[in-house]
Design an enzyme around this catalytic site. Structure first.
Site, PDB file in Angstrom:
ATOM      1  N   GLU A   1      27.322  36.086  28.665  1.00 21.66           N
ATOM      2  CA  GLU A   1      27.540  37.487  29.031  1.00 21.66           C
ATOM      3  C   GLU A   1      26.240  38.274  29.097  1.00 21.66           C
ATOM      4  OE1 GLU A   1      30.162  39.228  26.029  1.00 21.66           O
ATOM      5  OE2 GLU A   1      29.487  37.800  24.541  1.00 21.66           O
TER       6      GLU A   1
ATOM      7  N   ASP B   1      30.058  42.853  29.577  1.00 20.38           N
ATOM      8  CA  ASP B   1      28.777  42.797  28.887  1.00 20.38           C
ATOM      9  C   ASP B   1      27.664  42.402  29.859  1.00 20.38           C
ATOM     10  OD1 ASP B   1      27.625  43.302  26.451  1.00 20.38           O
ATOM     11  OD2 ASP B   1      28.719  41.744  25.398  1.00 20.38           O
TER      12      ASP B   1
ATOM     13  N   HIS C   1      45.786  41.811  27.565  1.00 25.88           N
ATOM     14  CA  HIS C   1      47.077  42.479  27.398  1.00 25.88           C
ATOM     15  C   HIS C   1      48.186  41.480  27.746  1.00 25.88           C
ATOM     16  CE1 HIS C   1      50.289  45.386  27.695  1.00 25.88           C
ATOM     17  NE2 HIS C   1      49.481  46.283  27.152  1.00 25.88           N
TER      18      HIS C   1
ATOM     19  N   ASP D   1      39.860  12.302  53.720  1.00 20.39           N
ATOM     20  CA  ASP D   1      39.124  11.173  53.143  1.00 20.39           C
ATOM     21  C   ASP D   1      39.013  11.376  51.629  1.00 20.39           C
ATOM     22  OD1 ASP D   1      37.185  13.039  53.034  1.00 20.39           O
ATOM     23  OD2 ASP D   1      35.671  11.893  54.110  1.00 20.39           O
TER      24      ASP D   1
END
Lengths: 327, 327, 327
Positions: free
Chosen positions: B159, B194, B261, B308
Site C-alpha cells: 500500500e 493508503d 461491509h 490451443d
C-alpha cells in the site's frame, strides 16, 4: 494521550510522505512547483517577461530550445538574467545540456559564475548511473570556487526507454551521490515527446500510450520522496485538452507539469491546486478524525465515506499544500 | 499415448499455475478467497455475525480499524472470538499491525495464545526486505511454545510506493524465509487508499490512476504462484460501482477482493466466480481438446475461436475453480 | 557548420534508435516485420501458399500449433519447405519448442540440417536466464557442423508472469550470450493468450487487462534496441477489431504483430505502415527543421505544432521506415 500520540505520528508521517524532502533533509521547505515554464536561455525578451506571469517555476533552457550555434549566447544570457531580473515569487531553474552531449560542463561553469544562482538544475536525458556520477563530479568542480557553498535542487528528466529501465539504480545512486555533492534530488520530470520518439509510439490526446511510463515515474518519485512533473502538452493552443491532461496528471499523483507557453501557466497551476471545496472537506475530515480518535474510534463515516488513516493522510496533504500556496 | 501424455503435462501445468501453492508445497489445497471481509478486532458484535454472511474469508483487524487506545482490547477480543465463534465455512485471518508500528510483536504473542488459531496472517504496510525478516523472527518467537506446530498462510498488504518499488526483492526474501518459518506466502493484497494517499493520487471510480500498481501486483503474485486480492471499494453503498470494480478486478487476474461491509460480500463473491455458462464452455472446450489431441491436431476452432494450449489452460482454471467452490 | 553537425548527430541518433541493430552490429539492415504469420510446421499445403500472401515474415511453427505426436513430422516438413519453397520477399522464421519442453534440441538439430536456413528463430515461453544459457549452448551445438557460419535473428516470446518479472536480467544475459553465440537478439514478442491464462486474466477486445504487460514489453524492447511484436488477435474473423487492435499496437510502439490467418496479413501490415500523408508531413518537417537549424533556431512551429528534436526524431523514423518498405 494515546490517541493524540497516534494523531501526531499520523501528521508527521503525512509531512514526510507528501513533501519532497529526501531522507536526511527533513527541514527542507516544500516548494509549490505546479507549472514549470520552459523559456529558451537566449531569449532575453521572454525571460524578462517571466515576473509578470505568476508562474511557480521558470526553467531557463540551454538544451533543446537552443540551437547548437547559440549555446554560448544562451549561457551568457542565462547568467546575466539571473543577476539582472527580479523573478519575484517565481523560482529559477536552469536546464543544462545532457551529460552525453559533452556540453554540460561548459553550461555549469558558465552559469554558476552568476552572482545570483538558480535554486535548481534540470538535467535532461538521464539514462544511466554513470551519467549521474559524471554530473556529480562536474557540479562539484563547478562550485569549487563559490564561497556561498550553494546546494541545488536537482530535477532529473526521464525521456527514454533506457532511462526508465534503469530508473531504480539511477535513483539509488543519485540519492547516495547527493551526500557528497552540492545537490539534493528533488524531482523527476517525464519528457513525453522524446520518450514517444524513442519507443516509436504515436502521441495521442488521451496519452494511453504513456500510461505505463507516467505511472512508473510517479511511483518511483514518491518511493524516493520526490516531486513528479508531468509532460508538456505541446498543442499549446488547445486549452481544453491542456486542462484535461493537467487534471489527469494531478489525479495520477504528479505534483506539477512542464509548460512551454505563458497561456498554459494559469490552467496548469489551477489543475494542480486543490479546490476551495476540497480544502474545506479536508479540514472538516481532519477535525472529525481528531474528535473520533479522542473517543477511541479509528474508523467512522464522514460525508458518506468510510474514513481511516489513509484518507486522513490525503486530507492532510491537501490542507498543507493549500497552506504552502498561500505563503 | 503421446497425446495423452501432453494432456497430462498440460493438466499438471495448469494446476501448478492456477493454484496458489508456492514451490515445495504442492499438496496445499486451493482455497477460494473471493471476498475478504475486514471487521474491527474489538467489535465483538460484528464478529459474531460473520458466520451468517457466507463469506469466504474474514479478516479480524487489529490495525487501521482499531484506535491506538483500543489495541489491547482488540487483541483480547480477537483471541476470544477465535476460540468461541464457530465460523463455519469462513476462513479466519488476522490483520496484525505493521512491523514499523512496533505493535506487531504484541499482536502476535497475544493472538497466538488462542486455543483455535487463525489460518492466515495479514501483514500490512509491507515495504522492505528487512521488515519481512523482522516479521519472520517475531512469528518464530510467537509460535515457540505452541505444540501443534502451526503454519500460517501469509497475506502481504502492499500500500505504498516504496512497497511496490521493492516488490521483487521482498517476494524473493519472503519465499526464502518461509523455508525456516511457520508461514507460507499465499497472497498479495493491494491497498488502494493508503497507496493513493502515499503517491498523492486522487481516487476515481474507474481507478485509472491505479492501473499500473494493480497490474504490477497481479503480475508479481502470479510469478510467485500467489493469490492476488484487489482493493476495497470504499463507497460501500454504491453497489453498481462495486460490481463493475469487482468484475474488472477479476478480469485483471485478481482472485479476490477486500471488502468492508457485509453488503459487499455477495456482489464480490459473484464477480470472482465463473458463470455457469462459462463453466459449461470450459468443460466443452476441454473435451474438444482431448478429442482433437487424440486425432493429432493441436489447433482447432471451438465455438468460433482458435484454440490451443493457453486457452485450454484458462478453461482448466475455470473448471477447477468451480469445483473448489462446490466443496 | 555547427548546425549541420547537430543535424548529423540527430540523424545518426535516429538511426540508432529506430532500427533494431543491437550494440556492436551497427551494419545490420532494418527488416520490416509488420506481420508475422504463424503456420503449423507440418501443414505443407499452407506453407506452400505463403509466397502468395505478401507477408513480411512467416513463422513455421513446431510448437503450439503441432501436436506432440506430430513433432517429428513438423521438423521434417519445415526442413523440406525451407529447401523447396521460394518464399520471395517473405522472411522465414522457425518457432522451436521451449527449452523446458525438452524438445528444442531435436528441433534445432533437425531443422538446421536444411540446405537453406531460416533467418530467424523464435524461442517461446522465455522465463529465465538459465533457459537462455541452455538455448545458446544448444544452438552452438546445432551449428557446429555448418560451414556457412550462420547467424540467426532471435525473437524471444514472453508469455508468462515469470518471464516478465525476469525480463531485465533475461535481456542482459541474452545480449551478453549473443557475443559468443550464432544469434543476435532482434525482437521481443508478447504472447497474450498464454500470458492471460498464466495470470488468470480474462481477455477482452480492448485488452485493458494487458496494458501493463504490453507497455512493459515495448519499453524493454526499445531500451535494448529491439523490435517488439504485439499479440495475436485470435478472433480472426472480426476484422474491425483486428484493425483497431493493430492500430493501437502501432501507437504503443510495437513494430509488428503476430497473426494466425492470411486474412489478417493486409490489415496488420497496413496498420504498421505510415500513411502517405504522414510520410509527407514527416518529410516536410525534416526540411523545415534543416532550414530553421541553419538560421540558428532550434524550436519552431510546423503545421501548428511546436517542433524540437524529439519530434524531428519521430519524423525521421517515419521516413526511414517508409523507405525500407519501398525496397
Amino acid at each position: 494521550m494515546a490517541s493524540s500520540k497516534l494523531l501526531r505520528v499520523v501528521l508527521q508521517t503525512s509531512v514526510r510522505r507528501s513533501y519532497c524532502s529526501p531522507p536526511g533533509q527533513p527541514s527542507a521547505v516544500f516548494r509549490p512547483r505546479r507549472a514549470l515554464l520552459f523559456v529558451a536561455g537566449n531569449d532575453e525578451k521572454k525571460i524578462r517577461k517571466v515576473p509578470t506571469l505568476d508562474v511557480d517555476c521558470v526553467v531557463l533552457d540551454c538544451e533543446d530550445a537552443v540551437a547548437l550555434s547559440k549555446k554560448d549566447e544562451a549561457r551568457t544570457t542565462v547568467r546575466r538574467m539571473l543577476e539582472e531580473v527580479d523573478f519575484g515569487r517565481t523560482e529559477c531553474a536552469v536546464r543544462i545540456n545532457s551529460v552525453d552531449s559533452g556540453l554540460a560542463d561548459d553550461d555549469l561553469s558558465a552559469i554558476l559564475q552568476a552572482k545570483k544562482l538558480p535554486s535548481a538544475i534540470l538535467l535532461p536525458k538521464v539514462e544511466s548511473v554513470e551519467e549521474m556520477q559524471t554530473f556529480a563530479a562536474s557540479l562539484n568542480d563547478a562550485v569549487a570556487g563559490i564561497e556561498s557553498n550553494p546546494t541545488f535542487d536537482l530535477f532529473a528528466l526521464l525521456e527514454s526507454a533506457k532511462g526508465l529501465m534503469n530508473l531504480q539504480p539511477i535513483l539509488q545512486e543519485t540519492v547516495s551521490l547527493s551526500d557528497m555533492s552540492p545537490f539534493r534530488l528533488a524531482a523527476l520530470c517525464f519528457g513525453s515527446e522524446d520518450f514517444a520518439a524513442d519507443i516509436g509510439a504515436s502521441r495521442t490526446s488521451d496519452a494511453t500510450e504513456l500510461i505505463y511510463a507516467r505511472q512508473m515515474v510517479v511511483l518511483a518519485a514518491k518511493a524516493f520522496g520526490l516531486q513528479a512533473f508531468d509532460y508538456v502538452s505541446v498543442d499549446y493552443k488547445d486549452t481544453e485538452s491542456l486542462r484535461r491532461q493537467a487534471e489527469e496528471g494531478a489525479r495520477f499523483g504528479f505534483t506539477g507539469k512542464s509548460v512551454i507557453h505563458p497561456f498554459q501557466v494559469p490552467i496548469v497551476q489551477q489543475a494542480f491546486s486543490p479546490s476551495p471545496e476540497r480544502v474545506v472537506w479536508a479540514r472538516g475530515l481532519i477535525q472529525a478524525f481528531q474528535q473520533h480518535q479522542q473517543e477511541g474510534k479509528a474508523v467512522f463515516v464522514y460525508e458518506g465515506r468510510m474514513v481511516d488513516t489513509p484518507i486522513l493522510l490525503m486530507a492532510q496533504s491537501i490542507v498543507q499544500f493549500a497552506a504552502a500556496l498561500e505563503k
